[in-house]
Scaffold this active site. Sequence first.
Site, PDB file in Angstrom:
ATOM      1  N   GLU A  11     -42.060  53.761 -44.473  1.00  0.00           N
ATOM      2  CA  GLU A  11     -40.907  53.624 -43.578  1.00  0.00           C
ATOM      3  C   GLU A  11     -39.560  53.912 -44.237  1.00  0.00           C
ATOM      4  O   GLU A  11     -38.575  53.254 -43.950  1.00  0.00           O
ATOM      5  CB  GLU A  11     -40.889  52.209 -42.973  1.00  0.00           C
ATOM      6  CG  GLU A  11     -42.081  51.947 -42.083  1.00  0.00           C
ATOM      7  CD  GLU A  11     -42.081  50.563 -41.477  1.00  0.00           C
ATOM      8  OE1 GLU A  11     -42.428  50.445 -40.306  1.00  0.00           O
ATOM      9  OE2 GLU A  11     -41.761  49.582 -42.173  1.00  0.00           O
TER      10      GLU A  11
HETATM   11  C1  ACM Z   1     -46.146  49.098 -42.858  1.00  0.00           C
HETATM   12  O1  ACM Z   1     -46.626  48.420 -41.914  1.00  0.00           O
HETATM   13  N1  ACM Z   1     -44.863  49.439 -42.830  1.00  0.00           N
HETATM   14  C2  ACM Z   1     -46.951  49.524 -43.969  1.00  0.00           C
END
Ligand code: ACM
Length: 673
Positions: A320
Amino acid sequence: MKKHILIILIGLCHQYILSQQQLSEKYNLMPWPKEVKENNQKFVITKGFSVGIQDISNQRIRKATTRFLRRLSGRTGVFIEDGFAQESSTKDSFSLLIKYKRKGNLELGEDESYQLKITNKYIHIDAETDIGVLRGLETLLQLTNYNKTQYYFSGVSIKDTPRFPWRGLMIDVARHYQPIGVLKRNLDAMASVKLNVFHWHLTDDQGFRVQVNSRPKLHQLGSDGQYYTHNQIKEVVAYAADLGIRVVPEFDVPGHASSWLTAYPEIASKDTIYNIERYAGIFNPTLDPTNNKTYKILDDVFSEIAPLFPDVYFHIGGDENEGKHWDENQNIQAFKKKHGLKDNHELQNYFNIKVQKILKKNGKIMMGWDEIFQPELPKNVVIHSWRGKEAMLEAAKKGYKTVLSKGFYIDLLKPLKHHYLNEPLKDNHGLTDNQLKNILGGEATMWGELVTPLTIDSRIWPRTAAIAERFWSDKNITNVSNMMKRLDVVSQRLEELGITHLRNRDVILRNISNHQNISSLITLTRICEPLKAYQRNKGGKEYKSYSPFTQFVDACGTDAKDAFLFNEAVEGFLSDNNQNNLQKITPFLTKWIDNHKAFIKINNNPTLAKLEKLSKNIANTSTILKTALISGKMSKNKLNQAKIIIKNLKEPTADTELAIVDSLQKLIEYFEK
Ligand code: ACM
């Protein structure tokens, strides 16, 4: 001829599945072993129960047998005279004789198989390694049984071995710190269902949870004083090792990095003031991949931390990172141009390769979420698939080892069936036999935004036991109602082990009722479930990390018990509206009508007042439906009233949803026809 052999093989396979299914109605084993045969014998547990092991210098076996004996005497109340295992050479016969060929190495792929035989006269556990023995002892404990006069072990022969070598649980201690007592009890629970990897998510925007002497600002400024010392880390790692569980740490970089940058803003991609993040979500603070000091700090941290974790795998997160601060930084843009990096993904690849070298220098193999996947990485890097199974299959095809978490996000609070039937390898996976070996297994992920030490157990357990079965057992073990039956027993045994998932419901309810009678609230928790899929705390801005997680919703769990039974009863009635099926529904309606009367008596504070409308609407719908079901008709007026109430009941209440609302609606529609 070949065709005949194939038919016989298919027949045998079918017979095997059938016989295992019948046995699983009788024995509450979880994960279900590879092969179970019963022999109609039983080993009676008396005070003379004794355990023999070949070598009492093996501390792991000594501790395991001592734990086993305490759990056995605790469960049965039998005053076992010999409280510890003895060396098997000291006596001719033991109640339980344990043999193994060698001490297991706590590393990926170690042999965990075992054989267990229980007869009238003896119990034998035989294994290649002592880790296999540990798995066998858990199975044996699951076979304790009783009648009015005796406790005994049911007579069976079991041959067991796991399907996947990597069977993990990730616990995020960054969003909410979890004291080591919480971790230890969860490790005990993991071992009881044969999970073997504890993935410890140690850093994120909301906290840097590790003492780092070479860079002390990290724990001093990045953790609110809630971090693990080196000694505590060693303690957890040693505790896990005694249970045959590997520990894989995660330090999430380059994104999810607010806590790093609160301590060392000079390695940020944007020149601004950083603070520990209090909300939940995806944030922009990101390490600067073009700054040499970034790598110096990472080198200092990883070189200091790596030796605390004996396991060779080291998780760098990598998820992310949207690269917003990279886009805003002229120098980073110029760097990309100069190095021919065409986008932020390539820039992150550049970063990952440098981090991988630091880890390699420290004897570690890098692991990361599937965003890190790129062909330039060394082939031993492990790809942790969370966004889709495609990433897992793609990585496996390209020769990378991979672990699956997509479908095992227990923080989504979805019905357990969703996770249990999340088969990692559907028949059309398209992998060669060699590529299949790259699928190491899976991990359940307990992200910590909405859990505290009070509630974390109830979000992990008992559901993770069913996920453990998906990782350990044959892929054909998929009967949900049979699993739920076994899970009920496993759940009680988890409480016996110290897991607080059951008892803390009442702790919370006593708290929100200001210590009044909680029986009406318990009834509501049996039909209300927490909002699913991150609808609670939508946008991450309702709750801060220190907001109260002590509310009605925190006492509710997924797969609400009465809702499950009521929904089944309604299905039954709608497919055959006989008297017998009707009588499975009406007691619930009576219960909910009476429940509101009990609720009113305690409804005297602002927290409970939020539940008043819900309780009243359930009671009113139940009254209308009960009258209609008994008389066989519903007036137009009542029908309209009921429809309006149902519309209300579909709205969330205090972050929960009513898990019987669809069934109530179907019953009303039944009278509309
Ligand atoms: C995640 O759930 N950002 C690995």
